[in-house]
Design an enzyme around this catalytic site. Structure first.
Site, mmCIF file in Angstrom:
data_model
loop_
_atom_site.group_PDB
_atom_site.id
_atom_site.type_symbol
_atom_site.label_atom_id
_atom_site.label_comp_id
_atom_site.label_asym_id
_atom_site.label_seq_id
_atom_site.Cartn_x
_atom_site.Cartn_y
_atom_site.Cartn_z
ATOM 1 N N TYR A 266 -3.763 -63.682 -40.855
ATOM 2 C CA TYR A 266 -4.319 -64.777 -41.655
ATOM 3 C C TYR A 266 -3.474 -65.064 -42.893
ATOM 4 C CZ TYR A 266 -8.204 -65.658 -38.606
ATOM 5 O OH TYR A 266 -8.949 -66.041 -37.528
ATOM 6 N N HIS B 85 -13.127 -61.399 -40.813
ATOM 7 C CA HIS B 85 -12.110 -61.088 -39.800
ATOM 8 C C HIS B 85 -11.607 -59.655 -39.914
ATOM 9 C CE1 HIS B 85 -11.969 -65.024 -38.105
ATOM 10 N NE2 HIS B 85 -11.679 -65.597 -39.251
#
Lengths: 720, 720
Positions: free
Chosen positions: A241, A396
């Site tokens: 990310y 996440h």
């Protein structure tokens, strides 16, 4: 605003010209450096095909991977590329096609409600999640900016008022639950809204993007820069990310720098934007992002985000190491920043990227834990030990405190499953995260760290995990004894554990050896499992496994255990070993677990009705009914198999013994090599840098200062 | 003999000089083309290291992969390379080291009996199998030849009489059971014996090598050239052993050509030696040998054998396509032939290798079956359908008559397991073939061809298989409808089967589609299984599988079935589909099996106590209690997944229906595409080229001549 945004973005690179003037046709593509020329050719192919196919702006219907999803993605790329091509060539076909696309969106967009395929993410208008709408706006504004000055006032007004502004309004005032977060989805929203604001001369939009909807600075882009990156430029959600988040950060930062140079945005927070780019490159092996947390394993520096980041960072720094990354990427962006990268690369200005060991502090203050990279070579594909001592990483994040990984020239060796997801593959639940992402990929047993009583860390609740830091206790990044020591005391109610991971360079061994000393301290009786997920084919083992040859059971019921097939269980007195092979190399994993430990060989893939899981091997060290337990393990890469020459060397281990003793407040590991040499590694409980320690080995005292002592002992006697 | 052998080998390339003269120091390495200069540097590193390490000629003890095995291999390479370096540099250090090594062998060799680690292969003296002794001699003679003229008479005599001649005697008169075979082990023996004969001027050795021990020509090298290759240069054991066999064929042929030019050995049997080299290159995909029969999957054109073969073939033909292979190899040999390759490559004379479809007849007369390669592009990694309609291939042959494979840009798609073996990995039974090579890898169920009543072809007895040919009935190698039709009636007592494999290019589809019509005709009631072994991750299927989620049974008891885990069983009325993904592409496998068929999803790896098997997926179409049965299957590659750009196109199949009908003496398959177009493919039982046929489709007659008719039908009406 009298200059177009894209030219402002590029202000440091090329002189600005009035946007209302017809751009002069650029020289033919031959005049460009090869990398940039290829980008122009590629964009021409794309956009020319789009022109031939005609404007296709379908009513949104499909989830990720479906037709309307992919078509709207194609369209924003066409808008971006067509705008750049118009700037570069002056060819009005590009201007007109971009205009016609945007006019079609002007027709469609105002009529749209929430996307029909919306799921558990915030719904967009054009896409199933608003995130993709933000990406659309970021790209569309950059393309539109290049043609806007050359449109009729009517067309300009129509596109401004029926596409750009309503999208920016939807993504700001219309989506407070998205843009108000401290999260990458919010960064994309801020970038889209802010870029639109600069283009439209709409200060309100810009301020909301920079400072949050209430303009207080408690949310918005600047606050995201404060909170989402650690002082070392590490992104809380992890490398995958970090990559994803970079594009809006760098693109919006470049726009801020061009439009409001007095903000000195590239100096903000000690240059956090550029640190984030450098750190993104550092958290790769052989160009691929370390796939901790939710991550696709096939994601590399060869992505749109990094093409932008490298071009913008090179423009801001002129550091020639960025050029070697662009060279590996083989791509750049169609902006003036990309043109400069290509030109300097062609002029042979590139220098290798200096991959070195790094301790990346995590959390806004850098003190909530760390992501530690230990390397012995500057080669991008050289040995790399990763210690994941970082924070939870939000939704996440995986439940893998003190997890470790190992990579070398053969690729990933000690592995992370990454995410259970087939990105953009419609048949796999529209390309979204799969149920097995929760039930397997994020579970602790799917990682190389301690599992207590078959439960994931924080009972598998990431919101609980968010509240607790990891304690990075000590580290040494250079020399023959690199290491990291960290501790977590919150993952389980009754158990805390500390792990020392060491990368030892040993004279006469071609590869470093990785020593792992994990000590759990608990109250009550517990089952401790220490899994190792590895990549390769099993060669042999000295463990007598009771093999499950003709019927394969499942290891457990829940928390990921239900996804493990059992291949065998066994015991071994003293040191145990498993050897596997990957590519041209052998790997022996030596274990000195607590007395009474069992060993379980397993493979992922059970209870997987939709074939969503990859099938990968794991070895679990297990001890039952223990309060305290210390697992000492050693990974030894060795030998070389050459398929072309049909030669094999050193397919046998060089390590003949691995012993563990606790001496007072010191964990002592003794490694014996086949030539009789021994290496003693002592880890003091007291990790203070200046404390003096000593232990007795072979009847003689060995002394050191700081947490780690290492003693290479000859066959007789000892030398420090 | 007044010239050294190596110079004779190179006679066509450089002028011969008297070997007794001291070679003149060659120009510095900079004068060589890069490829050859790199070889010299590499050889210098190796030989210099050997010189530093000193002579090490251990008493033979270890099997493949063990120390003494590897050391004797290193030594013959050092002898070969040291000899070449002496020729190239005149540096006496190289001459002396080669001499000292050979003198050490002169001390050791006469004392040796059969190797202590001998197993079921003919034992060698230096190695566990005499094959390796032959390879030693082939290399040693070539190196020794370069220094022999520069030695003292005493040293020369000692090496001649205590190493070269006794080795040659051991491998000829001393091993009649090896050299008398028609087999690659015998070719290596002949090459060693023959090279030794030329070097020593020993006509008896040369004649025995050429014509067999009794000099009748019933065995020996020439007979091997007659029998081991088909007229198309295909080697009966398959591509992996074709590669292995090549080196002694080409090296010995070059020596024959140099020493006895009147034999015109390169013209022998219509140029069979050079045909064999060309065919070896043709039976690769992306540079890797098609791994049918016992074969390691990692074996490519980047091997010693092919460096020699390419250099010698280029020397004999000057065909510039060989240079592009050398370029891919990135290596050449240290001989004058290698020097010429490097020079012409550096002079940009290379042309791409023309990969095209080939029908390689098998057997000495080329009529015992065929190995068929269908390609749609000349690209080495382009689409490739392989139909294995060849002969048994002796003891290394698998029970896979009418097997097929498919490769394309993503690699192997429809796969062959290859051999169950870890070459040169000592822990895996000394690197030899593993028990699972018989129990799994060679079994019919491990291949993509028909299994009757869970029995392998020829009841798994290769000696029976040797007696029966395969009938290659028809083939077309070009155009949009490439195909092969073949039949076997001997694999099972009661069942014969015929298979048409077609590679169809279809307008609007980016990739060819592969149609498979397999018809079994039996007496009595049988279980017919048609497996497909594929590479990739399962995406989805329209078959309702009863999944084995929490306990995984084994499919059967014997003949390879005991090695298959069952993942699920299911049925589906009408066309059934399984879709998987590999790399950037999707593959949908459509099936129209006989009514009542079941589908079994399985994976290799059960009953594998030593972890000797790879775990790979398979799909089996099964019908029980049938006499005749026709399986119609279609493999459709489609779509593209781009991990960098995060785009996916055409992840869904374009094929909506697949139907099968038998119309008189014609098998008819009807494929319907998503846009409504249909493709009718008709296969007549009568495969004669000139026979006229017709069938009725949609009420209209469609006529064709020869075995295969194809009709592309528009949504309404038809066009041929």
């Amino acid at each position: 605003m009298t200059r177009t945004l894209a030219l402002l973005l590029a202000a440091a690179v090329v002189p600005a010209v009035p946007a209302t003037a017809q751009p002069a046709p650029a020289a033919s593509a031959q005049a460009y450096a090869p990398l940039f020329g290829a980008e122009i050719d590629r964009a021409k192919r794309d956009v020319d095909a789009s022109i031939r196919a005609g404007v296709n702006v379908p009513v949104p219907k499909d989830p990720g991977g479906g037709f309307t999803h992919e078509q709207h993605k194609r369209n924003y790329r066409t808008i971006f590329e067509g705008g750049q091509l118009y700037r570069l060539t002056g060819d009005v076909r590009y201007r007109d096609h971009v205009r016609d696309l945007l006019l079609a969106y002007a027709e469609l967009y105002p009529k749209l409600g929430p996307h029909p395929a919306a799921s558990n993410q915030a719904p967009g208008r054009l896409f199933w999640q608003s995130l993709n709408d933000s990406v659309f706006l970021v790209n569309a504004v950059q393309g539109y900016a290049e043609i806007r000055g050359a449109l009729s006032a009517a067309d300009r007004r129509r596109i401004d008022d029926q596409v750009i502004r309503p999208m920016a309004r939807f993504l700001s005032d219309g989506s407070p639950e998205v843009i108000g977060r401290i999260h990458n989805h919010a960064t994309w929203a801020c970038a889209g809204v802010g870029l639109a604001g600069y283009l439209l001369g709409d200060r309100d939009l810009v301020d909301k993007a920079l400072l949050g909807l209430d303009k207080s600075g408690k949310t918005g882009f600047l606050r995201q820069l404060d909170l989402l990156f650690s002082p070392d430029g590490y992104y809380a959600e992890g490398p995958y990310y970090q990559r994803y988040a970079l594009q809006p950060f760098v693109v919006f930062a470049a726009a801020i720098d061009a439009n409001e140079p007095d903000r000195k945005i590239f100096d903000y927070r000690n240059g956090i934007v550029l640190k984030a780019v450098r750190t993104a490159i550092d958290v790769t092996h052989d160009g691929y992002f370390i796939p901790v947390n939710d991550a696709m394993r096939d994601k590399s520096l060869r992505t749109e985000e990094l093409y932008h980041a490298v071009a913008i960072a090179y423009g801001a720094t002129k550091d020639p190491a960025f050029l070697s990354i662009a060279d590996w990427q083989g791509r750049t962006v169609l902006t003036p920043a990309g043109e400069a990268v290509a030109a300097d690369l062609a002029a042979n200005k590139a220098k290798p990227w200096p991959f070195v060991s790094r301790l990346l502090g995590d959390g806004p203050d850098g003190k909530q834990g760390a992501f530690v990279l230990l390397r012995t070579k500057t080669d991008p594909s050289g040995p790399l030990l990763v210690a994941k001592n970082s924070v939870q990483g939000m939704g996440h994040g995986h439940f893998d405190r003190l997890n470790w990984l190992y990579y070398d020239e053969t690729g990933p060796v000690v592995t992370d499953y990454g995410a259970a997801r087939f990105l953009n593959v419609e048949a796999k639940r529209g390309g979204r995260y799969l149920p097995e992402n929760d039930s397997w990929a994020s579970a602790t047993i799917a990682h190389n760290t301690l599992v207590v009583d078959e439960q994931s860390h924080f009972a598998g609740d990431w919101k609980v995990g968010e509240k607790f830091q990891t304690r990075q206790l000590a580290a040494t990044l250079d020399g023959p004894t690199r290491y990291s020591i960290a501790e977590v005391d919150s993952a389980y109610k009754d158990v805390k554990f500390r792990r020392a991971l060491l990368m030892l360079e040993v004279e006469g061994l071609a590869n470093p050896i990785m020593l792992d000393i994990l000590r759990a301290t608990g109250s009550g009786r517990h089952r401790y499992d220490l899994p190792l997920h590895f990549s390769g084919h099993i060669i042999d083992s000295d463990i007598a496994f009771d093999r499950k040859l003709a019927e394969r059971p499942v290891l457990g019921k829940a928390n990921g255990y239900q996804h493990l097939w059992v291949d065998g269980e066994g015991t071994k007195a003293g040191k145990a070993r498993l050897t596997w092979m990957q590519g041209s190399r052998f790997y022996s994993y030596h274990m000195a677990p607590p007395a009474g430990a069992r060993f379980i060989l397993a493979e992922s893939g059970a209870n997987d009705p939709e074939f969503n899981l990859r099938r990968e091997p794991a070895l679990i060290q297990r001890i039952d009914g223990a309060d305290d337990a210390t697992f000492v393990s050693l990974l030894e890469p060795h030998g070389e198999y050459d398929a072309s020459a049909e030669t094999t060397v050193a397919s046998s281990t060089r390590v003949t013994a691995l012993e563990h003793r606790r001496e007072g407040a010191v964990e002592l590991a003794l490694i014996t090599l086949v030539d009789g040499r021994r290496i003693a590694v002592a880890i003091a409980d007291d990790v203070a840098a200046g404390t003096k320690h000593s232990v007795m080995i072979d009847g003689r005292p060995l002394a050191w200062t700081g947490p780690v002592g290492r003693f290479d002992l000859a066959r007789t006697g000892a030398k420090k």
